[in-house]
Structure formats: structure tokens, C-alpha cells
Design a protein around this motif. Structure first.
Motif, PDB file in Angstrom:
ATOM      1  N   LEU A   1      33.325 -16.704 -12.568  1.00  0.00           N
ATOM      2  CA  LEU A   1      34.193 -17.213 -13.629  1.00  0.00           C
ATOM      3  C   LEU A   1      35.208 -18.206 -13.092  1.00  0.00           C
ATOM      4  O   LEU A   1      36.188 -18.516 -13.745  1.00  0.00           O
ATOM      5  N   LYS A   2      34.926 -18.730 -11.909  1.00  0.00           N
ATOM      6  CA  LYS A   2      35.790 -19.728 -11.290  1.00  0.00           C
ATOM      7  C   LYS A   2      34.917 -20.878 -10.790  1.00  0.00           C
ATOM      8  O   LYS A   2      33.825 -20.651 -10.302  1.00  0.00           O
TER       9      LYS A   2
ATOM     10  N   ASP B   1      25.255 -24.303 -17.466  1.00  0.00           N
ATOM     11  CA  ASP B   1      26.615 -24.833 -17.396  1.00  0.00           C
ATOM     12  C   ASP B   1      26.670 -26.171 -18.142  1.00  0.00           C
ATOM     13  O   ASP B   1      25.923 -27.096 -17.806  1.00  0.00           O
TER      14      ASP B   1
ATOM     15  N   PRO C   1      31.586 -21.762 -15.295  1.00  0.00           N
ATOM     16  CA  PRO C   1      32.650 -21.064 -14.557  1.00  0.00           C
ATOM     17  C   PRO C   1      33.727 -20.455 -15.462  1.00  0.00           C
ATOM     18  O   PRO C   1      34.912 -20.554 -15.175  1.00  0.00           O
ATOM     19  N   TYR C   2      33.321 -19.847 -16.558  1.00  0.00           N
ATOM     20  CA  TYR C   2      34.279 -19.192 -17.455  1.00  0.00           C
ATOM     21  C   TYR C   2      33.518 -18.150 -18.273  1.00  0.00           C
ATOM     22  O   TYR C   2      32.301 -18.239 -18.442  1.00  0.00           O
TER      23      TYR C   2
ATOM     24  N   SER D   1      31.831 -16.502 -21.135  1.00  0.00           N
ATOM     25  CA  SER D   1      31.229 -17.070 -22.334  1.00  0.00           C
ATOM     26  C   SER D   1      29.981 -16.271 -22.697  1.00  0.00           C
ATOM     27  O   SER D   1      29.522 -15.426 -21.931  1.00  0.00           O
TER      28      SER D   1
ATOM     29  N   ARG E   1      39.856 -13.520 -10.637  1.00  0.00           N
ATOM     30  CA  ARG E   1      38.814 -13.938 -11.589  1.00  0.00           C
ATOM     31  C   ARG E   1      37.583 -13.034 -11.533  1.00  0.00           C
ATOM     32  O   ARG E   1      36.903 -12.845 -12.531  1.00  0.00           O
TER      33      ARG E   1
ATOM     34  N   ARG F   1      37.162  -9.681 -13.942  1.00  0.00           N
ATOM     35  CA  ARG F   1      36.641  -9.839 -15.315  1.00  0.00           C
ATOM     36  C   ARG F   1      35.117  -9.898 -15.317  1.00  0.00           C
ATOM     37  O   ARG F   1      34.457  -9.290 -16.140  1.00  0.00           O
TER      38      ARG F   1
END
Length: 163
Positions: free
Chosen positions: A9-10, A39, A88-89, A91, A117, A120
Motif C-alpha cells: 500500500l506504499k 495499477d 500502491p493504495y 482499493s 502502511r 493495513r
């Protein structure tokens, strides 16, 4: 068919690089490999456009994939391995990739922000693991220039996975 999701997530942890290199190595071992770029940045799809060589043979989708699960279902008979590069988040694409995966690779850079990060993402992993017991996860460290106070990161990440 085996599905490997590369998730973090980064940004800047090496997800796309790992996906491409892993795909290349597996292809050289005579495996039929599909790399899905989930991505929206499209790094892998962009790499495919400028790639000049045919070997190793890796099929890469020409644009970022939105419906990962449907794409895997369609392609499942044609490939031995599907590798998914995720955004990188947090979703729906990341959740879908984890749900579809047999193996999860979570690259990290040694540092406190990465550790924040990763918690999560590991919660997402544990949720899927609760009903998909065979899901395996690994946490490779992307950089090796560890400072003394960061070497405990390996232990912390291993402990987080065992929870």
C-alpha cells in the motif's frame, strides 16, 4: 494455474520490478506467464510498449486491468502462472488480487513509514486467509542498506504475519 499478487500500500517498494523479474525468471523455466498490471499508473504496460526483446516470453496486458478476477477466469487455461502488479493504495483492485491469489508477495522498504502502511495490508490478508487457508504470504525487503535500528523490522513483520 497459480496466481501471485504483488501488493504493497506504499509506492516505491519495487512491486512492478518484482513482477517483471519474477515473470521473466518463470518464463525462462518454460512456464507460460501472464503479468496483469492492475495499477492505474500502468508501469508494466508502459514497459511492454518499449520492450524490444521477445525472450523471455511473457504476456503482458496492453493496459491496466480493472476486473482482475474476470481476466484470470478467462485466461486460466492458457497460462501456468498469473502475476498481478497492484496499485500502491487500498482499493478494490488490491482486495480482488488478494482474493484471487495463491501467494502474496509484499515488498517492503526498511523504515517506519513502510511498517505503518503494511499493517493495513496485513489486515486485508488476514481477512482473506480466514476463508482461504492455503494463501501464502512473503515479505521481501526491497533494499539491503539496513541501519542498526531497522534490522528489527524483519522480526516485526514476521510477527505481524503470525497474528
Amino acid at each position: 494455474m497459480s496466481v501471485i499478487a504483488i501488493c504493497s500500500l506504499k509506492g516505491g517498494t519495487g512491486k512492478s520490478t518484482i513482477a517483471l523479474n519474477l515473470g521473466s525468471v518463470l518464463s525462462e523455466e518454460r512456464r507460460k506467464v501472464l503479468v496483469l498490471d492492475a495499477d492505474p499508473n500502468g508501469s508494466i504496460a508502459n514497459w511492454q510498449e518499449i520492450r524490444k526483446q521477445d525472450k523471455p516470453e511473457i504476456r503482458i496486458e496492453p493496459k491496466p486491468v480493472i476486473h482482475i478476477d474476470k481476466r484470470i477466469e478467462v485466461e486460466s487455461r492458457k497460462f501456468d502462472i498469473v502475476i498481478i502488479d497492484t496499485p500502491p493504495y487500498a482499493s478494490e483492485r488490491v482486495r480482488t488480487a488478494i482474493n484471487a491469489a495463491d501467494r502474496l508477495i509484499v515488498p517492503i522498504v526498511p523504515g517506519i513509514m513502510d511498517l505503518w502502511r503494511i499493517e493495513r495490508l496485513l489486515k486485508m490478508y488476514r481477512r482473506v486467509k480466514s476463508f482461504k487457508l492455503g494463501l501464502d504470504a512473503r515479505l521481501p525487503v526491497s533494499y539491503t542498506h539496513l541501519r542498526a535500528h531497522e534490522t528489527s523490522l524483519h522480526l516485526v513483520c514476521r510477527l505481524l504475519l503470525e497474528k
